[in-house]
Design a protein around this motif. Sequence first.
Motif, PDB file in Angstrom:
ATOM      1  N   VAL A 161       8.832 -41.899  26.856  1.00 33.26           N
ATOM      2  CA  VAL A 161       8.211 -41.566  25.359  1.00 33.26           C
ATOM      3  C   VAL A 161       9.087 -42.069  24.095  1.00 33.26           C
ATOM      4  CG1 VAL A 161       6.540 -40.180  24.195  1.00 33.26           C
ATOM      5  CG2 VAL A 161       6.624 -39.859  26.634  1.00 33.26           C
ATOM      6  N   VAL A 162       8.372 -43.172  23.595  1.00 33.67           N
ATOM      7  CA  VAL A 162       9.524 -43.708  21.897  1.00 33.67           C
ATOM      8  C   VAL A 162       8.059 -43.410  21.225  1.00 33.67           C
ATOM      9  CG1 VAL A 162      11.069 -44.855  24.112  1.00 33.67           C
ATOM     10  CG2 VAL A 162       8.654 -46.027  22.892  1.00 33.67           C
ATOM     11  N   ASN A 163       8.984 -43.238  20.107  1.00 32.90           N
ATOM     12  CA  ASN A 163       8.543 -43.004  18.756  1.00 32.90           C
ATOM     13  C   ASN A 163       8.424 -44.814  18.328  1.00 32.90           C
ATOM     14  OD1 ASN A 163       8.380 -40.164  19.454  1.00 32.90           O
ATOM     15  ND2 ASN A 163       7.528 -39.824  17.144  1.00 32.90           N
ATOM     16  N   PHE A 164       7.838 -45.551  17.303  1.00 32.75           N
ATOM     17  CA  PHE A 164       7.698 -46.565  17.018  1.00 32.75           C
ATOM     18  C   PHE A 164       6.441 -46.397  15.792  1.00 32.75           C
ATOM     19  CE2 PHE A 164       4.300 -47.688  18.899  1.00 32.75           C
ATOM     20  CZ  PHE A 164       4.053 -48.919  19.350  1.00 32.75           C
ATOM     21  N   ASP A 165       6.558 -48.068  15.177  1.00 30.44           N
ATOM     22  CA  ASP A 165       5.299 -48.051  14.165  1.00 30.44           C
ATOM     23  C   ASP A 165       5.424 -50.228  14.629  1.00 30.44           C
ATOM     24  OD1 ASP A 165       4.387 -49.490  12.050  1.00 30.44           O
ATOM     25  OD2 ASP A 165       5.451 -48.270  10.238  1.00 30.44           O
ATOM     26  N   ALA A 166       4.191 -49.742  15.443  1.00 29.98           N
ATOM     27  CA  ALA A 166       3.767 -51.512  15.720  1.00 29.98           C
ATOM     28  C   ALA A 166       3.153 -51.946  14.655  1.00 29.98           C
ATOM     29  CB  ALA A 166       2.494 -50.656  16.257  1.00 29.98           C
ATOM     30  N   ARG A 167       4.162 -52.133  13.265  1.00 27.30           N
ATOM     31  CA  ARG A 167       3.598 -52.859  12.345  1.00 27.30           C
ATOM     32  C   ARG A 167       5.414 -53.653  12.569  1.00 27.30           C
ATOM     33  NH1 ARG A 167       1.514 -49.470   7.653  1.00 27.30           N
ATOM     34  NH2 ARG A 167       3.688 -48.193   8.775  1.00 27.30           N
ATOM     35  N   GLU A 168       6.292 -53.073  12.480  1.00 33.11           N
ATOM     36  CA  GLU A 168       8.079 -53.183  13.224  1.00 33.11           C
ATOM     37  C   GLU A 168       8.090 -53.821  14.043  1.00 33.11           C
ATOM     38  OE1 GLU A 168       9.154 -52.803  10.049  1.00 33.11           O
ATOM     39  OE2 GLU A 168       7.691 -51.987   8.958  1.00 33.11           O
ATOM     40  N   ARG A 169       8.640 -54.899  13.655  1.00 39.33           N
ATOM     41  CA  ARG A 169       8.911 -55.864  14.834  1.00 39.33           C
ATOM     42  C   ARG A 169       9.708 -54.931  15.599  1.00 39.33           C
ATOM     43  NH1 ARG A 169       8.848 -61.016  16.638  1.00 39.33           N
ATOM     44  NH2 ARG A 169      10.882 -61.835  17.417  1.00 39.33           N
ATOM     45  N   GLY A 170      11.529 -54.787  14.734  1.00 36.89           N
ATOM     46  CA  GLY A 170      11.794 -54.364  15.534  1.00 36.89           C
ATOM     47  C   GLY A 170      11.487 -53.370  16.212  1.00 36.89           C
ATOM     48  N   ASP A 171      11.231 -52.444  16.179  1.00 41.24           N
ATOM     49  CA  ASP A 171      10.701 -51.453  16.789  1.00 41.24           C
ATOM     50  C   ASP A 171       9.549 -51.387  18.222  1.00 41.24           C
ATOM     51  OD1 ASP A 171      10.985 -49.633  14.299  1.00 41.24           O
ATOM     52  OD2 ASP A 171       9.498 -48.627  13.837  1.00 41.24           O
ATOM     53  N   VAL A 172       8.432 -52.733  18.062  1.00 42.40           N
ATOM     54  CA  VAL A 172       8.671 -53.441  18.909  1.00 42.40           C
ATOM     55  C   VAL A 172       9.402 -53.383  20.057  1.00 42.40           C
ATOM     56  CG1 VAL A 172       6.709 -54.787  19.862  1.00 42.40           C
ATOM     57  CG2 VAL A 172       6.433 -53.041  17.558  1.00 42.40           C
ATOM     58  N   LYS A 173      10.360 -54.960  19.402  1.00 47.79           N
ATOM     59  CA  LYS A 173      11.360 -55.492  20.058  1.00 47.79           C
ATOM     60  C   LYS A 173      12.131 -53.968  21.408  1.00 47.79           C
ATOM     61  CE  LYS A 173      13.721 -58.813  19.109  1.00 47.79           C
ATOM     62  NZ  LYS A 173      14.661 -59.073  18.502  1.00 47.79           N
ATOM     63  N   ASP A 174      12.156 -52.463  20.587  1.00 53.07           N
ATOM     64  CA  ASP A 174      12.998 -51.794  21.175  1.00 53.07           C
ATOM     65  C   ASP A 174      11.870 -51.051  22.005  1.00 53.07           C
ATOM     66  OD1 ASP A 174      15.243 -51.954  19.455  1.00 53.07           O
ATOM     67  OD2 ASP A 174      14.290 -49.853  18.191  1.00 53.07           O
ATOM     68  N   VAL A 175      10.585 -51.085  22.106  1.00 47.80           N
ATOM     69  CA  VAL A 175       9.421 -50.356  22.989  1.00 47.80           C
ATOM     70  C   VAL A 175       9.614 -51.253  24.318  1.00 47.80           C
ATOM     71  CG1 VAL A 175       7.251 -49.998  23.242  1.00 47.80           C
ATOM     72  CG2 VAL A 175       8.410 -49.062  21.720  1.00 47.80           C
ATOM     73  N   LEU A 176       9.755 -52.557  24.085  1.00 45.73           N
ATOM     74  CA  LEU A 176      10.188 -53.427  25.427  1.00 45.73           C
ATOM     75  C   LEU A 176      11.143 -53.325  25.852  1.00 45.73           C
ATOM     76  CD1 LEU A 176       8.326 -56.551  23.415  1.00 45.73           C
ATOM     77  CD2 LEU A 176       6.843 -55.030  24.759  1.00 45.73           C
ATOM     78  N   ALA A 177      12.124 -53.634  25.413  1.00 40.78           N
ATOM     79  CA  ALA A 177      13.667 -53.326  25.771  1.00 40.78           C
ATOM     80  C   ALA A 177      13.721 -51.962  26.303  1.00 40.78           C
ATOM     81  CB  ALA A 177      14.319 -53.389  24.976  1.00 40.78           C
ATOM     82  N   ARG A 178      13.024 -51.221  26.062  1.00 48.46           N
ATOM     83  CA  ARG A 178      13.021 -49.827  26.184  1.00 48.46           C
ATOM     84  C   ARG A 178      12.211 -49.551  28.307  1.00 48.46           C
ATOM     85  NH1 ARG A 178      14.932 -46.207  29.349  1.00 48.46           N
ATOM     86  NH2 ARG A 178      14.370 -43.941  29.207  1.00 48.46           N
ATOM     87  N   LEU A 179      10.907 -50.503  27.948  1.00 50.08           N
ATOM     88  CA  LEU A 179      10.155 -50.344  29.172  1.00 50.08           C
ATOM     89  C   LEU A 179      10.731 -51.769  30.413  1.00 50.08           C
ATOM     90  CD1 LEU A 179       7.733 -50.680  30.569  1.00 50.08           C
ATOM     91  CD2 LEU A 179       6.519 -52.297  29.259  1.00 50.08           C
ATOM     92  N   LEU A 180      11.591 -52.056  29.623  1.00 51.85           N
ATOM     93  CA  LEU A 180      12.395 -53.214  31.177  1.00 51.85           C
ATOM     94  C   LEU A 180      13.781 -52.764  31.338  1.00 51.85           C
ATOM     95  CD1 LEU A 180      12.421 -56.943  28.472  1.00 51.85           C
ATOM     96  CD2 LEU A 180      11.003 -56.447  30.700  1.00 51.85           C
ATOM     97  N   GLU A 181      14.405 -51.580  30.466  1.00 50.33           N
ATOM     98  CA  GLU A 181      15.765 -51.012  30.864  1.00 50.33           C
ATOM     99  C   GLU A 181      14.737 -50.048  31.951  1.00 50.33           C
ATOM    100  OE1 GLU A 181      17.758 -47.019  28.703  1.00 50.33           O
ATOM    101  OE2 GLU A 181      19.104 -49.257  28.051  1.00 50.33           O
TER     102      GLU A 181
END
Length: 197
Positions: A161-181
């Motif tokens: 479970v991660v917190n993020f801001d969907a408007r921020e490209r860097g945040d979204v990339k972190d979410v996708l990286a966490r999913l792949l990991e």
Amino acid sequence: MLNSFERPPVKLVIAGGYGCGKTTLIKSVADPDRYVRLTDEPITDASATVDALTGVPEKTTTTVSIDFGRINLSNGTPLFLFGMPGQSRFWSVWDDHTHGAFGAVVVADTRRLDDCFSSLDFYEDRNIPYVVAVNEFDGTRRYEAEDIANALQIDTAKVPVVNFDARERGDVKDVLARLLEHVMTLMATQQAVGAGQ
């Protein structure tokens, strides 16, 4: 058709309740010139009576089909992002468009947290790995990821479970990286268990 040097794409699904930020996530991270297809339409008076705007009064558009975006990883692997519509009347398309998915991001909105449960159940029932990404909207109370996990009855040892801001490209990339990991860790664990039998 892929050329002989292009890596095969990895399909990821973006799901969650109505108005939680799925389309925004895809718009934030995908290549805007070549690889974004959004299916947002203006909310009409007729649709406003069907799709409750409780908690999201600023929402002016709604997804009426499948959003699509693409991003290339640094090694050249393309990620295909398929955004599922959040309204229950569109759930019939989820099975078809989730087929072949490597994993899923379930976007959560703390103003309407109950809207997550149908997505969580969907991916649990199909054994599709997922992460929960808590979209932090302006003006909303912030919660620790552990508190969100408890509210959703999720074991964070099994589902990140991660917190993020969907408007921020860097945040979204972190979410996708966490999913792949997360997916790669699950695959390695399954292979180790299989090898030990």
